[in-house]
Design a protein around this motif. Structure first.
Motif, PDB file in Angstrom:
ATOM      1  N   ASP A 298      -4.664   6.879  -2.734  1.00 49.39           N
ATOM      2  CA  ASP A 298      -4.089   5.662  -2.808  1.00 49.39           C
ATOM      3  C   ASP A 298      -3.762   4.822  -4.041  1.00 49.39           C
ATOM      4  O   ASP A 298      -4.555   5.184  -4.984  1.00 49.39           O
ATOM      5  CB  ASP A 298      -5.096   5.276  -1.678  1.00 49.39           C
ATOM      6  CG  ASP A 298      -5.221   6.079  -0.511  1.00 49.39           C
ATOM      7  OD1 ASP A 298      -4.487   6.979  -0.419  1.00 49.39           O
ATOM      8  OD2 ASP A 298      -6.721   5.584   0.185  1.00 49.39           O
ATOM      9  N   LEU A 299      -2.421   3.963  -3.734  1.00 47.19           N
ATOM     10  CA  LEU A 299      -2.498   2.899  -4.349  1.00 47.19           C
ATOM     11  C   LEU A 299      -2.381   1.762  -3.572  1.00 47.19           C
ATOM     12  O   LEU A 299      -1.636   1.772  -3.023  1.00 47.19           O
ATOM     13  CB  LEU A 299      -1.150   2.976  -5.931  1.00 47.19           C
ATOM     14  CG  LEU A 299      -0.602   4.288  -6.431  1.00 47.19           C
ATOM     15  CD1 LEU A 299       0.578   3.830  -7.318  1.00 47.19           C
ATOM     16  CD2 LEU A 299      -2.085   3.943  -7.293  1.00 47.19           C
ATOM     17  N   GLY A 300      -2.422   0.247  -3.732  1.00 48.23           N
ATOM     18  CA  GLY A 300      -2.231  -0.436  -3.104  1.00 48.23           C
ATOM     19  C   GLY A 300      -2.723  -1.886  -4.028  1.00 48.23           C
ATOM     20  O   GLY A 300      -3.455  -2.022  -5.579  1.00 48.23           O
TER      21      GLY A 300
ATOM     22  N   ALA B 132       1.044  -1.081   0.298  1.00 46.85           N
ATOM     23  CA  ALA B 132      -0.793  -0.070   0.193  1.00 46.85           C
ATOM     24  C   ALA B 132       0.659   1.331   0.047  1.00 46.85           C
ATOM     25  O   ALA B 132       2.052   0.771   0.730  1.00 46.85           O
ATOM     26  CB  ALA B 132      -0.657  -0.419   1.066  1.00 46.85           C
ATOM     27  N   PHE B 133       0.561   1.823  -0.833  1.00 47.69           N
ATOM     28  CA  PHE B 133       1.047   3.230  -1.296  1.00 47.69           C
ATOM     29  C   PHE B 133       0.202   4.731  -0.477  1.00 47.69           C
ATOM     30  O   PHE B 133      -1.431   4.451  -1.605  1.00 47.69           O
ATOM     31  CB  PHE B 133       2.080   3.956  -1.894  1.00 47.69           C
ATOM     32  CG  PHE B 133       2.224   5.192  -2.112  1.00 47.69           C
ATOM     33  CD1 PHE B 133       3.709   5.558  -1.526  1.00 47.69           C
ATOM     34  CD2 PHE B 133       1.268   6.333  -2.765  1.00 47.69           C
ATOM     35  CE1 PHE B 133       4.115   6.538  -1.461  1.00 47.69           C
ATOM     36  CE2 PHE B 133       2.302   7.328  -2.571  1.00 47.69           C
ATOM     37  CZ  PHE B 133       2.984   7.725  -2.605  1.00 47.69           C
ATOM     38  N   ILE B 134      -0.253   5.468   0.494  1.00 45.07           N
ATOM     39  CA  ILE B 134      -0.981   6.161   0.882  1.00 45.07           C
ATOM     40  C   ILE B 134      -0.698   7.458   0.700  1.00 45.07           C
ATOM     41  O   ILE B 134       0.861   8.248   1.080  1.00 45.07           O
ATOM     42  CB  ILE B 134      -1.459   6.642   2.548  1.00 45.07           C
ATOM     43  CG1 ILE B 134      -2.044   5.331   2.449  1.00 45.07           C
ATOM     44  CG2 ILE B 134      -2.216   7.283   2.504  1.00 45.07           C
ATOM     45  CD1 ILE B 134      -2.417   4.331   4.253  1.00 45.07           C
ATOM     46  N   GLY B 135      -0.398   8.297  -0.486  1.00 46.55           N
ATOM     47  CA  GLY B 135       0.166   9.989  -0.885  1.00 46.55           C
ATOM     48  C   GLY B 135      -0.890  10.723  -0.395  1.00 46.55           C
ATOM     49  O   GLY B 135      -1.407  10.419   0.292  1.00 46.55           O
ATOM     50  N   ASP B 136      -0.978  12.302  -1.532  1.00 42.60           N
ATOM     51  CA  ASP B 136      -1.161  12.848  -0.661  1.00 42.60           C
ATOM     52  C   ASP B 136      -2.271  13.046  -1.942  1.00 42.60           C
ATOM     53  O   ASP B 136      -2.445  14.258  -3.013  1.00 42.60           O
ATOM     54  CB  ASP B 136      -0.451  14.404  -0.731  1.00 42.60           C
ATOM     55  CG  ASP B 136      -0.547  16.122  -0.758  1.00 42.60           C
ATOM     56  OD1 ASP B 136      -1.585  15.656   0.112  1.00 42.60           O
ATOM     57  OD2 ASP B 136       0.006  17.065  -0.674  1.00 42.60           O
ATOM     58  N   GLY B 137      -3.391  13.329  -1.273  1.00 42.96           N
ATOM     59  CA  GLY B 137      -5.149  12.907  -1.624  1.00 42.96           C
ATOM     60  C   GLY B 137      -5.275  11.652  -2.666  1.00 42.96           C
ATOM     61  O   GLY B 137      -6.690  12.030  -3.162  1.00 42.96           O
TER      62      GLY B 137
END
Length: 328
Positions: free
Chosen positions: A205-207, A198-203
């Motif tokens: 997300d990618l999973g 999981a990558f939680i970015g600035d506004g």
């Protein structure tokens, strides 16, 4: 009937099914995880009106209409699966190799229905020759097979995480070798390790979740479903503090062909099963999703519509998913 049984067996993986619910991964993959107890209830309604063969076209099988005379018949299907997949997960504060450790378990409740048919396009063919498909049709409701797994969850900085879950699936659901539609999958075990990123970015997300399924041979039928790789993915963006929208999907690739040991239960000979050697299931899927993160994390509710395409040796359909995730 034997010709139809051989044709439907040509759907790779036994009865065209696998124990992993493709599409189950969604916004829960990128929801922050802290030590505690979690409940999830994904619900799905899947419908398929197409069944594809090894060439990606509608599955066909030869039927005998006279001494030494065979005609190609198209196999049609009208299949529905309704399921709720309740899961409990506990993540402890203890660490192993830098990861929080825990345990998770899921016991699905399902209703499966499938109606099969054979059509030759030849009006001179006796309808009784193609009505045998009804013997493969059916409807069953009950529990499916139990999944349990330890869990290891790593937080990598402020924006990334990795979760590892080596799942064991045990035969608990009802299964009858003499019928095509069952709630369980039979007397065999599945080892299903998964790695989730999981990558939680600035506004946004990618999973993604990569899953491999290794099966033992079904003692009820002599059938061995080959190794299958699943990948669920999602890309979601926040349109407000509470609402995420985006796209989700999956792909399935069977990496090893099925094999069958003829038994009295499956009623087949080795010669009948030669045609399915090398058949491997595959499918792709994509669709829109929307998620509501209630009160900053009190509950996650997500809905999505997933459309399958490019199927081989399995059904091709679409599914509506509604998932509720709540820390307890």
């Amino acid at each position: 009937m034997l010709a139809l049984a051989a044709a439907t067996s040509a759907m790779a993986a036994e009865n065209g099914n696998q124990r992993y619910s493709a599409g189950i991964g969604g916004s829960d993959m990128t929801t922050p995880v802290v030590p505690g107890l979690y409940f999830q209830a994904p619900m799905v309604a899947y419908h398929a009106s197409k069944i594809k063969g090894n060439d990606g076209k509608q599955l066909t099988t030869p039927i005998q209409v006279g001494p030494g005379t065979f005609l190609p018949a198209k196999v049609s299907i009208d299949a529905d699966t309704y399921a709720i997949l309740p899961r409990l997960t506990y993540i402890s504060s203890h660490r192993l190799l830098g990861a929080h450790v825990g345990v998770t378990a899921m016991l699905p409740v399902v209703k499966r229905k499938a109606d099969f048919g054979l059509t030759t396009g030849n009006p001179g063919v006796d309808p009784s020759l193609v009505s045998v498909a009804a013997g493969m049709s059916g409807s069953e409701t009950g529990i499916a097979d139990l999944e349990v797994s330890p869990v290891m969850h790593w937080e990598i900085g402020d924006h990334q995480s990795v979760t590892f879950a080596p799942t064991i699936v045990m035969p608990l659901g009802d299964f009858k070798a003499t019928q095509r539609v069952n709630t369980g999958f039979g007397d065999y075990y599945t080892f299903r390790p998964s790695v989730q990123y999981a990558f939680i970015g600035d506004g946004w997300d990618l999973g993604g979740r990569a899953v491999m399924s290794f099966n033992t041979r079904n003692k009820d039928t002599g059938y061995y479903s080959g190794k299958i790789f699943n990948f669920d993915w999602q890309a979601m963006a926040f349109v407000s503090e509470d609402i995420r929208v985006g796209v989700q999907g999956y792909f399935v690739r069977q990496l090893q062909a099925d094999t069958v040991t003829p038994t009295p239960a499956n009623g087949m000979t080795q010669q009948m099963l030669l045609d399915q050697k090398g058949n491997k299931a595959s499918v792709n899927a994509i669709g829109p999703a929307v998620a509501w993160l209630m009160n900053g994390g009190e509950m996650l509710i997500e809905g999505k519509f997933i459309k399958e395409f490019g199927a081989k040796n399995r059904t091709e359909g679409q599914a509506f998913w509604l998932t509720i995730s709540k820390p307890l």
